[in-house]
Design an enzyme around this catalytic site. Structure first.
Site, mmCIF file in Angstrom:
data_model
loop_
_atom_site.group_PDB
_atom_site.id
_atom_site.type_symbol
_atom_site.label_atom_id
_atom_site.label_comp_id
_atom_site.label_asym_id
_atom_site.label_seq_id
_atom_site.Cartn_x
_atom_site.Cartn_y
_atom_site.Cartn_z
ATOM 1 N N ASP A 73 0.829 -1.201 0.000
ATOM 2 C CA ASP A 73 0.000 0.000 0.000
ATOM 3 C C ASP A 73 0.867 1.255 0.000
ATOM 4 O O ASP A 73 1.891 1.320 0.688
ATOM 5 C CB ASP A 73 -0.907 -0.016 1.236
ATOM 6 C CG ASP A 73 -1.910 1.112 1.234
ATOM 7 O OD1 ASP A 73 -2.735 1.169 0.295
ATOM 8 O OD2 ASP A 73 -1.865 1.940 2.159
ATOM 9 N N GLU A 83 15.705 -14.158 -0.495
ATOM 10 C CA GLU A 83 16.067 -15.175 0.488
ATOM 11 C C GLU A 83 15.124 -16.371 0.439
ATOM 12 O O GLU A 83 15.415 -17.426 0.997
ATOM 13 C CB GLU A 83 16.031 -14.573 1.901
ATOM 14 C CG GLU A 83 17.015 -13.432 2.124
ATOM 15 C CD GLU A 83 16.783 -12.733 3.455
ATOM 16 O OE1 GLU A 83 15.988 -13.272 4.270
ATOM 17 O OE2 GLU A 83 17.370 -11.658 3.680
#
Length: 360
Positions: free
Chosen positions: A208, A255
């Protein structure tokens, strides 16, 4: 890259909870929907702005069913092969967030000698934007306006309960104080939030206000924006400081190896990411791009075979062609399509959410 079928946005509220949505997943799958994203699910201030003033970034809102309902919803999605994007709100917190509660408890005293726009960054206030007002502290630090109207600044009271002359920034509602993304503690905290939810199995994030985290140095007044001038910028939108934030977030995503490399990142993050990589950042209504932050186009100008276009421009064009071959344009990316109508009708429930798609 697999062809997208359709993406659905769910609007959760007290009368449409995670368990309600779980009951509809088989219907979503039958429609050809492949990815879902939703209004914020994280714990927010009760009765707040549709969940956008978050109190706890690592807890599912009890009003929407809580942790157990989220686990059931997630299991149902996985059983049907649907991917889910968690809505995360990094621009601001709720004023009921522990950080802001701590800041208010350490209210600054009025300081007649402090110049206008002086920054107060003591204790928890260092995570927010608290500035000395103009005219002896009686008016806001600059002319920035809230998205909801009126000044984007709210004056806090001093220890004596009287107006302090210090004002905090809220680009949205005053109950949603903006975080300072130059603060490393803020950045580290959100990297931790990302890892937390990736480890819980979410497939990506809808970010957002992704274009609003960085604010212009010195908090200059907002000029009259020239829509035809690409260099004419609002001081609290689309600032260059965003780039480092999204590189950090992409490194976190790197990751993790999602089960589906076509996992989504949506709307604001895509706008900023494409602009960072050389594409006009205003990419049309409700864009949703089928790439995880970890697998977005790399920062390179020019592409073999078409040196006049950047890699992301070509990628944006391909995405658009997949969904709307006749309307493909890198400046108006459309990456979702409405599925073919089915003979079946949706469940007869008053809270069944309508489809939302690009161009709607």
């Amino acid at each position: 890259m697999k062809e997208l079928s359709a993406t659905l946005r769910l609007q959760f509220h007290r009368d449409f909870t995670l368990d309600d949505a779980a009951e509809l997943v088989d219907y979503f799958a039958a429609l050809g929907i492949s990815h879902l994203y939703a209004s914020p699910l994280l714990t927010a201030r009760p009765g707040s702005m549709h969940g956008y003033d978050i109190v706890d970034h690592r807890e599912i809102n009890p009003e929407l069913g809580g942790e157990e309902a989220f686990a059931r919803f997630s299991d149902c999605l996985k059983a049907h092969g649907l991917k889910f994007l968690l809505d995360i709100v990094p621009n601001h917190t709720s004023w009921a967030h522990p950080w802001f509660v701590e800041a208010l408890a350490d209210a600054p005293e009025s300081d007649a000698d402090a110049p206008a726009k002086a920054r107060y960054a003591v204790g928890a206030w260092a995570k927010y934007h608290l500035l000395r007002g103009q005219d002896g502290g009686t008016t806001p630090p600059n002319n920035w306006t809230s998205v909801f109207g009126g000044p984007a600044w709210h004056q806090v009271d001093g220890p004596d309960g009287k107006p302090s002359g210090w004002w905090y920034l809220h680009i949205f509602d005053k109950s949603q104080p903006d975080l300072d993304w130059d603060n490393e503690e803020v950045r580290a905290e959100f990297r931790g939030h990302l890892r937390f939810w990736f480890e819980r199995g979410v497939d990506g994030f809808r970010i957002d206000v992704a274009h609003g985290l960085a604010k212009a140095d010195g908090y200059p007044d907002c000029p009259t924006i020239d829509e035809d001038d690409a260099t004419s910028r609002n001081p609290y939108w689309d600032q260059d400081g965003l780039h480092d934030v999204w590189r950090e977030w992409r490194a976190v995503a790197d990751e993790f190896e999602p089960a589906d490399a076509d996992a989504l990142d949506a709307k604001g993050a895509v706008e900023v990411l494409l602009r960072e990589l050389g594409v006009p950042w205003s990419v049309g209504p409700a864009p949703v791009a089928p790439f995880h932050p970890a697998r977005s186009a790399r920062c390179s100008r020019g592409t073999p075979g078409d040196p006049d276009k950047t890699a992301p421009e070509l990628q944006a064009t391909r995405l658009a062609e997949q969904a709307h071959p006749k309307r493909a344009s890198p400046s108006a990316v459309q990456t979702v399509r409405t599925p073919e109508p089915l003979a079946t009708e949706p469940p007869n429930r008053r809270w069944a959410a309508p489809l939302e798609h690009a161009g709607a």
